[in-house]
Each structure stands twice: as structure tokens, then as C-alpha cells.
Motif scaffolding. Structure first.
Motif, PDB file in Angstrom:
ATOM      1  N   SER A 279      -0.628  15.903  25.698  1.00 40.01           N
ATOM      2  CA  SER A 279      -1.898  16.122  26.399  1.00 40.01           C
ATOM      3  C   SER A 279      -1.767  16.980  27.646  1.00 40.01           C
ATOM      4  O   SER A 279      -2.643  16.955  28.507  1.00 40.01           O
TER       5      SER A 279
ATOM      6  N   TRP B 156       5.813   3.059  21.545  1.00 40.12           N
ATOM      7  CA  TRP B 156       4.921   4.117  22.040  1.00 40.12           C
ATOM      8  C   TRP B 156       3.808   4.413  21.042  1.00 40.12           C
ATOM      9  O   TRP B 156       2.675   4.738  21.436  1.00 40.12           O
TER      10      TRP B 156
ATOM     11  N   TYR C  68      -4.487   5.019  24.256  1.00 42.42           N
ATOM     12  CA  TYR C  68      -3.923   5.461  25.532  1.00 42.42           C
ATOM     13  C   TYR C  68      -5.026   5.793  26.533  1.00 42.42           C
ATOM     14  O   TYR C  68      -4.985   5.382  27.698  1.00 42.42           O
ATOM     15  N   ASN C  69      -6.010   6.532  26.092  1.00 42.76           N
ATOM     16  CA  ASN C  69      -7.004   7.030  27.035  1.00 42.76           C
ATOM     17  C   ASN C  69      -8.014   5.981  27.464  1.00 42.76           C
ATOM     18  O   ASN C  69      -8.599   6.104  28.546  1.00 42.76           O
TER      19      ASN C  69
ATOM     20  N   LYS D 137       7.075  10.798  35.163  1.00 43.77           N
ATOM     21  CA  LYS D 137       6.095  10.966  34.106  1.00 43.77           C
ATOM     22  C   LYS D 137       6.644  10.385  32.817  1.00 43.77           C
ATOM     23  O   LYS D 137       7.760  10.672  32.417  1.00 43.77           O
ATOM     24  N   ASP D 138       5.847   9.536  32.198  1.00 46.47           N
ATOM     25  CA  ASP D 138       6.104   9.050  30.855  1.00 46.47           C
ATOM     26  C   ASP D 138       4.798   8.469  30.340  1.00 46.47           C
ATOM     27  O   ASP D 138       4.299   7.490  30.908  1.00 46.47           O
ATOM     28  N   PRO D 139       4.223   9.038  29.293  1.00 47.79           N
ATOM     29  CA  PRO D 139       2.953   8.498  28.786  1.00 47.79           C
ATOM     30  C   PRO D 139       3.016   7.005  28.479  1.00 47.79           C
ATOM     31  O   PRO D 139       1.998   6.303  28.581  1.00 47.79           O
TER      32      PRO D 139
ATOM     33  N   TRP E 174      -4.651   8.221  20.429  1.00 46.00           N
ATOM     34  CA  TRP E 174      -5.310   8.877  21.557  1.00 46.00           C
ATOM     35  C   TRP E 174      -6.281   7.911  22.216  1.00 46.00           C
ATOM     36  O   TRP E 174      -6.331   7.793  23.453  1.00 46.00           O
TER      37      TRP E 174
ATOM     38  N   MET F  14      -1.770  10.336  27.567  1.00 43.64           N
ATOM     39  CA  MET F  14      -1.405  10.356  26.165  1.00 43.64           C
ATOM     40  C   MET F  14      -0.391  11.466  25.901  1.00 43.64           C
ATOM     41  O   MET F  14      -0.451  12.532  26.516  1.00 43.64           O
ATOM     42  N   HIS F  15       0.536  11.227  24.977  1.00 46.27           N
ATOM     43  CA  HIS F  15       1.492  12.251  24.572  1.00 46.27           C
ATOM     44  C   HIS F  15       0.750  13.501  24.088  1.00 46.27           C
ATOM     45  O   HIS F  15      -0.366  13.426  23.589  1.00 46.27           O
TER      46      HIS F  15
ATOM     47  N   THR G 226       0.809  16.629  29.758  1.00 42.07           N
ATOM     48  CA  THR G 226       1.517  15.873  30.795  1.00 42.07           C
ATOM     49  C   THR G 226       2.747  16.608  31.306  1.00 42.07           C
ATOM     50  O   THR G 226       3.066  16.545  32.492  1.00 42.07           O
TER      51      THR G 226
END
Length: 220
Positions: A4, A55, A141-142, A89-91, A138, A1-2, A6
């Protein structure tokens, strides 16, 4: 998730020897950069747009990639053939993962998560997103992160860990993934760059709290 951790994770992987091509190393909301390759982000954005998603508007199901985007990804990664190990890396990848897995079935994953309220507050600080929308994002994504983990477990880190604990765990993960962990000194992590902290936990929906607890139990 953005929002977070990353970028911190990816910068640390880069320190340990991961090649990433041309990436963003600074922006107003992340002074060390989000460590994203814009060409890969653009592919993900186009795939999402093709499905009527974005996104911040996740698709309800896995996305079938347009053939043109499959070719774009193949051509891009062919240009990185001499870089090893190579990663990105890219959420958004959690939302477009089916196509990446089809292209590269032997991808190796590493995941990271953060408390949902800290993420929602960070999104509110950055772009004015309402807290309830950030919490739902959140979750979307998670839950995908957890689904992928259950298919085939991979290293999973919590960005809520205290700095020294996080770095110790990350060093162990680097070694397990085949990196020379002795090359990594943990210099990328900067506690001062954490942009939000969790408060008022009562606003977090039950399903979000439950998912967070599941991820905590699985984390390294």
C-alpha cells in the motif's frame, strides 16, 4: 496494509531524518526494499503465531502478548536508545498494536492506504493470492487503521494520489510531525515501482468500497 505504499512512505521518512536501525533495502518484489527491521517483524510474527494468527490470517480481536515478547521488544528498543527520532514500519503492527501501545504509550503514528483492488492485484502478482482473499485482507487491515485513527487522529496519506500531489502532501506532513522538511527532496518515490493498477472495480465488495471512501475523506 501490505503493498500500500508503506515502503515508499517509510523510505521518505528515512530521507527526512528518521532512524530505523538495520532494515531491508532490497528484495525481488521491492527493488528499494520494504524498509523493515527484521527483528521487529520477527517479534510481530511470533506474537501472531502465539495467537494462532499470521500476517495473512488476522486475529479476530486484540492480542495479548506473551511476556517473553514484551521483554524482547524492550531489549531491542533499548539498543536503539541513542537513535532519535527512531521509528519502524511493519504492516503486521496493525494486528499487534495493543502490545506496542502498552510498551510505548507515546508512539506517534503516520498511516497510508491504497485502493483495495490495486493491493489485491499486487498480492496476486507477488504471491498468487486470489483477488477475493486480497480484498478481504485489505479490509481487515484497513478497518483497524480506521479504528486507530478514530481513537486519536494522525496523518493519513493516500498512495493513489498522483506523484507530485503525494509528495506535496507528504512534505506538509513531515513538517507537522517535527521533521526538517527541507532535508527531504522526495527522491525515494519512484512511480515506476508501482506494481499494480486497479481494474474491474465491479469485483470489489460493497463493504470494502465503503471503507475505502471513508479513508479517502480522512486523508491529508
Amino acid at each position: 496494509m501490505h503493498r500500500s505504499g508503506t515502503s515508499c512512505l517509510t523510505g521518505s521518512l528515512q530521507e527526512a531524518g528518521l532512524h530505523m536501525g538495520v532494515i531491508h533495502t532490497w528484495n525481488p518484489h521491492n527493488l528499494k526494499g520494504n524498509r523493515e527491521n527484521q527483528q521487529i517483524v520477527d517479534i510481530n510474527d511470533r506474537v501472531l503465531a502465539f495467537a494462532g494468527a499470521a500476517w495473512d490470517k488476522p486475529p479476530a480481536a486484540d492480542i495479548d502478548w506473551p511476556q517473553g515478547e514484551m521483554e524482547s521488544a524492550r531489549e531491542l528498543f533499548a539498543s536503539y536508545a541513542d537513535l532519535s527520532p527512531f521509528g519502524f514500519k511493519d504492516p503486521r503492527t496493525l494486528l499487534t498494536l495493543a502490545g506496542w501501545r502498552q510498551l510505548f504509550p507515546h508512539l506517534q503514528y503516520i498511516g497510508i492506504f491504497r485502493h483495495p483492488l490495486a493491493v489485491a492485484q499486487s498480492l496476486a502478482n507477488r504471491s498468487g493470492m486470489p483477488i477475493d482473499q486480497g480484498l478481504e485482507l485489505w479490509y481487515e487491515y484497513n478497518r483497524r487503521l480506521l479504528r486507530q485513527y478514530r481513537e486519536a487522529a494522525f496523518p493519513l496519506l493516500s498512495f493513489d494520489d498522483e506523484q507530485s500531489l503525494f509528495q506535496n502532501k507528504l512534505q506538509q506532513v513531515l513538517g507537522a510531525m517535527g521533521f526538517d522538511a527541507t532535508r527531504w527532496q522526495g527522491e525515494f518515490f519512484d512511480e515506476n515501482l508501482r506494481s499494480a493498477h486497479r481494474e474491474n472495480e465491479g469485483v470489489v465488495p460493497w463493504k470494502v468500497r465503503r471503507l475505502y471512501r471513508k479513508l479517502q475523506r480522512l486523508a491529508a
